[in-house]
Design an enzyme around this catalytic site. Structure first.
Site, PDB file in Angstrom:
ATOM      1  N   HIS A 113       0.837  -1.201   0.000  1.00 20.99           N
ATOM      2  CA  HIS A 113       0.000   0.000   0.000  1.00 20.99           C
ATOM      3  C   HIS A 113       0.874   1.255   0.000  1.00 20.99           C
ATOM      4  CE1 HIS A 113       0.809   1.083   4.182  1.00 20.99           C
ATOM      5  NE2 HIS A 113       0.617  -0.193   4.501  1.00 20.99           N
ATOM      6  N   GLU A 157      -2.412  -6.651   8.047  1.00 20.35           N
ATOM      7  CA  GLU A 157      -1.044  -6.629   8.562  1.00 20.35           C
ATOM      8  C   GLU A 157      -0.926  -7.387   9.875  1.00 20.35           C
ATOM      9  OE1 GLU A 157       2.013  -6.769   8.227  1.00 20.35           O
ATOM     10  OE2 GLU A 157       2.793  -4.746   7.958  1.00 20.35           O
TER      11      GLU A 157
END
Length: 195
Positions: A9, A79
């Site tokens: 990202h 994550e």
């Protein structure tokens, strides 16, 4: 056999300052949005049969800006949950725990929103994603939009290595690509940290 394209990202305020952002949903910075948009032309040339993304906003926004239409939210791409270290930098952690290493030492439990996760738990999530992706690669490329540490675990597990080998990969820079292909029928890294 298609390639597995690992998209990190775009930049956030926390990635810029080195803070561990696991489950905290930190938005992209302007630079992060620009980097995500810059990925679109490179990804447009690919024959993507599927796109999966962490459901966190920073990953989904990266997928949108990179023009990865139809990105499917995949909870197992979230994550690493940093538990009690959420929001701290490595330097702050090492001030109270000298020599700390995420890959070796893991994280302590945090609050209810950040209970913490050990490497083996992250590896199990990644293996579930890879089991879903492997058959799709027979038909073309698959992209995943994920996070720094998660991308490293995903990559080494795709290579057939123990999850702890993720420490040997350079941290993927925000808004970059990694390409995992096959050579003589075995997974290899074709490129890493490609802007």
């Amino acid at each position: 056999m298609g390639e597995l394209i690992v998209v990190r990202h775009g930049q956030t305020e926390w990635s810029l300052s080195g803070r561990h952002a696991g489950r905290t949903d930190v938005p992209l910075t302007e630079a992060g949005e620009a980097a995500a948009k810059a990925l679109a032309p490179r990804l447009a040339r690919r024959s993507l049969v599927a796109v999966f993304s962490s459901p966190l906003g920073r990953a989904m926004r990266t997928a949108e800006l990179a023009e990865l239409a139809g990105a499917e939210p995949e909870p197992d791409l979230v994550e690493w949950d940093y538990g009690g270290y959420e929001g701290l930098t490595s330097e702050q952690i090492q001030a109270t725990r000298p020599g700390w290493d995420l890959w070796r030492d893991g994280v302590p439990p945090g609050d209810a929103d950040h209970p913490g996760e050990q490497l083996r738990q992250v590896a199990l999530r990644v293996d579930a994603v890879l089991n879903r992706i492997r058959p799709l690669l027979a038909d073309g490329d698959v992209a995943v939009v994920a996070h720094g540490h998660l991308a490293r675990v995903l990559t080494v597990r795709r290579l057939g290595l123990d999850a702890s080998a993720g420490r040997m990969l350079g941290h993927p820079h925000p808004g970059t690509l990694g390409f995992l292909t096959t050579e003589h029928g075995r997974p290899v890294i074709a490129a890493w940290n490609v802007p």
